[in-house]
Scaffold this motif. Structure first.
Motif, mmCIF file in Angstrom:
data_model
loop_
_atom_site.group_PDB
_atom_site.id
_atom_site.type_symbol
_atom_site.label_atom_id
_atom_site.label_comp_id
_atom_site.label_asym_id
_atom_site.label_seq_id
_atom_site.Cartn_x
_atom_site.Cartn_y
_atom_site.Cartn_z
ATOM 1 N N LEU A 121 15.740 19.400 -11.702
ATOM 2 C CA LEU A 121 15.828 18.071 -11.103
ATOM 3 C C LEU A 121 16.219 17.065 -12.182
ATOM 4 N N TYR A 122 17.219 16.247 -11.872
ATOM 5 C CA TYR A 122 17.699 15.227 -12.796
ATOM 6 C C TYR A 122 17.486 13.852 -12.176
ATOM 7 N N PRO A 123 16.684 12.991 -12.796
ATOM 8 C CA PRO A 123 16.491 11.648 -12.252
ATOM 9 C C PRO A 123 17.743 10.793 -12.457
ATOM 10 N N VAL A 124 18.093 10.010 -11.458
ATOM 11 C CA VAL A 124 19.240 9.103 -11.534
ATOM 12 C C VAL A 124 18.890 7.792 -10.841
ATOM 13 N N GLU A 125 19.584 6.753 -11.209
ATOM 14 C CA GLU A 125 19.498 5.462 -10.530
ATOM 15 C C GLU A 125 20.827 5.275 -9.816
ATOM 16 N N LEU A 126 20.796 5.180 -8.488
ATOM 17 C CA LEU A 126 22.015 5.106 -7.696
ATOM 18 C C LEU A 126 22.242 3.714 -7.130
ATOM 19 N N LEU A 127 23.468 3.241 -7.257
ATOM 20 C CA LEU A 127 23.886 2.012 -6.600
ATOM 21 C C LEU A 127 24.076 2.321 -5.123
ATOM 22 N N VAL A 128 23.453 1.554 -4.268
ATOM 23 C CA VAL A 128 23.580 1.755 -2.825
ATOM 24 C C VAL A 128 24.858 1.059 -2.363
ATOM 25 N N ASP A 129 25.812 1.858 -1.922
ATOM 26 C CA ASP A 129 27.089 1.336 -1.432
ATOM 27 C C ASP A 129 27.294 1.885 -0.031
ATOM 28 N N THR A 130 26.917 1.113 0.969
ATOM 29 C CA THR A 130 26.968 1.589 2.354
ATOM 30 C C THR A 130 28.392 1.790 2.858
ATOM 31 N N GLY A 131 29.377 1.277 2.143
ATOM 32 C CA GLY A 131 30.764 1.454 2.562
ATOM 33 C C GLY A 131 31.447 2.623 1.884
ATOM 34 N N ALA A 132 30.727 3.340 1.004
ATOM 35 C CA ALA A 132 31.343 4.448 0.265
ATOM 36 C C ALA A 132 31.371 5.722 1.100
ATOM 37 N N ASP A 133 32.443 6.475 0.955
ATOM 38 C CA ASP A 133 32.572 7.757 1.641
ATOM 39 C C ASP A 133 31.878 8.882 0.882
ATOM 40 N N ARG A 134 31.723 8.713 -0.427
ATOM 41 C CA ARG A 134 31.147 9.750 -1.276
ATOM 42 C C ARG A 134 30.215 9.130 -2.303
ATOM 43 N N THR A 135 29.400 9.984 -2.919
ATOM 44 C CA THR A 135 28.536 9.576 -4.019
ATOM 45 C C THR A 135 29.144 10.071 -5.309
ATOM 46 N N PHE A 136 29.183 9.222 -6.319
ATOM 47 C CA PHE A 136 29.797 9.570 -7.591
ATOM 48 C C PHE A 136 28.769 9.568 -8.702
ATOM 49 N N LEU A 137 28.940 10.493 -9.604
ATOM 50 C CA LEU A 137 28.152 10.574 -10.821
ATOM 51 C C LEU A 137 29.079 10.186 -11.962
ATOM 52 N N SER A 138 28.646 9.265 -12.786
ATOM 53 C CA SER A 138 29.517 8.820 -13.880
ATOM 54 C C SER A 138 29.622 9.901 -14.958
ATOM 55 N N PRO A 139 30.718 9.903 -15.727
ATOM 56 C CA PRO A 139 30.840 10.857 -16.836
ATOM 57 C C PRO A 139 29.688 10.739 -17.839
ATOM 58 N N VAL A 140 29.183 9.534 -18.041
ATOM 59 C CA VAL A 140 28.049 9.333 -18.959
ATOM 60 C C VAL A 140 26.823 10.085 -18.448
ATOM 61 N N ASP A 141 26.536 9.974 -17.147
ATOM 62 C CA ASP A 141 25.401 10.695 -16.574
ATOM 63 C C ASP A 141 25.632 12.203 -16.606
ATOM 64 N N ALA A 142 26.851 12.645 -16.353
ATOM 65 C CA ALA A 142 27.148 14.079 -16.398
ATOM 66 C C ALA A 142 26.887 14.633 -17.800
ATOM 67 N N ARG A 143 27.292 13.890 -18.828
ATOM 68 C CA ARG A 143 27.014 14.330 -20.203
ATOM 69 C C ARG A 143 25.512 14.365 -20.468
ATOM 70 N N ARG A 144 24.793 13.357 -19.984
ATOM 71 C CA ARG A 144 23.336 13.309 -20.164
ATOM 72 C C ARG A 144 22.678 14.523 -19.521
ATOM 73 N N MET A 145 23.231 14.994 -18.408
ATOM 74 C CA MET A 145 22.701 16.155 -17.700
ATOM 75 C C MET A 145 23.297 17.464 -18.216
ATOM 76 N N GLN A 146 24.131 17.373 -19.264
ATOM 77 C CA GLN A 146 24.783 18.519 -19.894
ATOM 78 C C GLN A 146 25.665 19.292 -18.911
ATOM 79 N N ILE A 147 26.401 18.537 -18.085
ATOM 80 C CA ILE A 147 27.351 19.124 -17.148
ATOM 81 C C ILE A 147 28.746 18.989 -17.744
ATOM 82 N N ASP A 148 29.440 20.108 -17.895
ATOM 83 C CA ASP A 148 30.807 20.108 -18.404
ATOM 84 C C ASP A 148 31.747 19.800 -17.234
ATOM 85 N N ILE A 149 32.136 18.538 -17.109
ATOM 86 C CA ILE A 149 32.952 18.157 -15.955
ATOM 87 C C ILE A 149 34.335 18.805 -15.979
ATOM 88 N N THR A 150 34.815 19.202 -17.146
ATOM 89 C CA THR A 150 36.130 19.855 -17.208
ATOM 90 C C THR A 150 36.094 21.240 -16.570
#
Length: 87
Positions: free
Chosen positions: A29-58
């Motif tokens: 489980l990875y804690p995150v703070e999410l901006l609530v955007d009711t008009g968004a079609d998808r949820t995005f994780l920033s590259p900074v958060d992906a690095r913090r979670m040690q996810i290789d986005i490439t």
């Protein structure tokens, strides 16, 4: 009910505390703070958060581009379980 908070500063935006779990990775489980955007079609994780979670986005498959008022950005996709509750 899910309770959130407003960011500080001149422009106050709604955020909620959440957790992500990635079944294709380690199921941690990875804690995150999410901006609530009711008009968004998808949820995005920033590259900074992906690095913090040690996810290789490439290493992730390419997703559909995100298109908005500010232009267009490339994306990657990953299966995610989003947990919303009061922490």
């Amino acid at each position: 009910m899910i309770r959130g908070y407003l960011s500080r500063g001149a422009v106050r935006r709604p955020f909620i505390s959440a957790r992500f779990r990635f079944p294709s990775l380690d199921n941690r489980l990875y804690p995150v703070e999410l901006l609530v955007d009711t008009g968004a079609d998808r949820t995005f994780l920033s590259p900074v958060d992906a690095r913090r979670m040690q996810i290789d986005i490439t290493a992730l498959p390419q997703g559909s581009p995100s298109i908005g008022v500010g232009g267009q950005s490339l994306t990657r996709t990953i299966e995610t379980v989003l947990i919303l509750q009061n922490f």
